[in-house]
Design an enzyme around this catalytic site. Structure first.
Site, PDB file in Angstrom:
ATOM      1  N   HIS A 180      -6.634   6.485  -3.091  1.00  0.00           N
ATOM      2  CA  HIS A 180      -7.480   5.457  -2.470  1.00  0.00           C
ATOM      3  C   HIS A 180      -6.822   4.748  -1.284  1.00  0.00           C
ATOM      4  CE1 HIS A 180      -5.084   2.592  -4.841  1.00  0.00           C
ATOM      5  NE2 HIS A 180      -5.588   1.651  -4.066  1.00  0.00           N
ATOM      6  N   ASP A 181      -5.497   4.696  -1.221  1.00  0.00           N
ATOM      7  CA  ASP A 181      -4.826   4.075  -0.076  1.00  0.00           C
ATOM      8  C   ASP A 181      -3.939   5.071   0.664  1.00  0.00           C
ATOM      9  OD1 ASP A 181      -5.828   1.507   0.064  1.00  0.00           O
ATOM     10  OD2 ASP A 181      -4.413   0.699  -1.398  1.00  0.00           O
ATOM     11  N   HIS A 198       0.841  -1.200   0.000  1.00  0.00           N
ATOM     12  CA  HIS A 198       0.000   0.000   0.000  1.00  0.00           C
ATOM     13  C   HIS A 198       0.878   1.254   0.000  1.00  0.00           C
ATOM     14  CE1 HIS A 198      -2.755  -3.095   1.724  1.00  0.00           C
ATOM     15  NE2 HIS A 198      -3.597  -2.514   0.884  1.00  0.00           N
ATOM     16  N   HIS A 253       1.921   1.581  -5.821  1.00  0.00           N
ATOM     17  CA  HIS A 253       0.620   0.916  -5.994  1.00  0.00           C
ATOM     18  C   HIS A 253      -0.441   1.931  -6.411  1.00  0.00           C
ATOM     19  CE1 HIS A 253      -3.085  -1.220  -5.144  1.00  0.00           C
ATOM     20  NE2 HIS A 253      -3.367  -0.377  -4.157  1.00  0.00           N
TER      21      HIS A 253
END
Length: 232
Positions: free
Chosen positions: A201-202, A161, A165
């Site tokens: 998103h992460d 993460h 990524h």
């Protein structure tokens, strides 16, 4: 007054995106800020004004500096984190960016390598340009670059993460958005929202799942009352 001149200096850095001018802009920052110091030096103690003058007085920066990613020169300054759009990418980085819409040949790990570990702050602005979002949404290119650099720095150094990524997911989303039946039916703001969602998103993901956070009574689990902790 010092803050005013800091702001002016940052505007000098951020207003232009000319490729060969990294060193000139850095010198412009020191020159502009030094003028501010001169105006307020009488109001400062001898010790403080002396320290500021030594730290921020104009200095020569080699004009031959070349960086593999847009924010290169400013990442050499410990606290001034405002990378600029428009800096020249290395040939290897540009070659990889040229393959962003090539499903079979784009290599996110190569982009990570060629950008010195800064793939997200490189591919983010690139995709905004690819979809012409600067023009369609009247976006400031320097602010777009600064935004993606800040997002990238919010990713932790984890095995999965991480910012690489995030850049990988962003490239996949962009590939789908670029398909004619999608691109021709989406508004620029919708494309922008999808790219931003993919890139963040992460953000600040701790590297463990929701169940771990809940069972360990992590502060995030406490904050969100054990409900969709990582998705909040």
């Amino acid at each position: 007054l010092v803050e005013f001149h800091i702001h002016q200096a940052l505007e000098v850095l951020l207003a232009q995106g000319d490729e060969p001018r990294e060193a000139n802009k850095l010198n412009a920052f020191h020159s502009t800020f030094h003028k501010g110091l001169e105006e307020v030096s009488q109001e400062l103690s001898v010790e403080v004004s002396g320290w500021l003058s030594v730290t921020y007085s104009p200095r020569q920066v080699p004009g031959s500096l070349r960086f593999n990613h847009p924010g290169g020169i400013l990442r050499q300054m410990s606290d001034l984190r405002a990378p600029l759009d428009g800096f020249e990418n290395s040939p290897q980085t540009q070659a990889e960016l040229d393959r962003v819409m090539d499903w079979d040949n784009f290599d996110i790990f190569a982009l990570h390598k060629h950008t010195g570990g800064h793939p997200l702050s490189t591919i983010g602005p690139y995709l905004f340009r690819h979809f012409n979002l600067h023009k369609e949404l009247n976006l400031d290119t320097a602010k777009v670059q600064f935004y993606w650099s800040e997002v990238e720095m919010g990713y932790q150094n984890l095995s999965y993460h991480n910012c690489t990524h995030a850049a990988d997911v962003m490239q996949v989303v962009a590939w789908f958005l670029n398909l004619p039946h999608l691109r021709n039916n989406l508004e620029p703001l919708e494309i922008c929202a999808a790219l931003v969602a993919a890139g963040i998103h992460d953000h600040d993901h701790p590297g463990v799942n929701n169940d771990f956070l809940i069972r360990s009574k992590h502060k995030l689990a406490m904050r969100y009352n054990d409900k969709s902790v990582l998705e909040q």
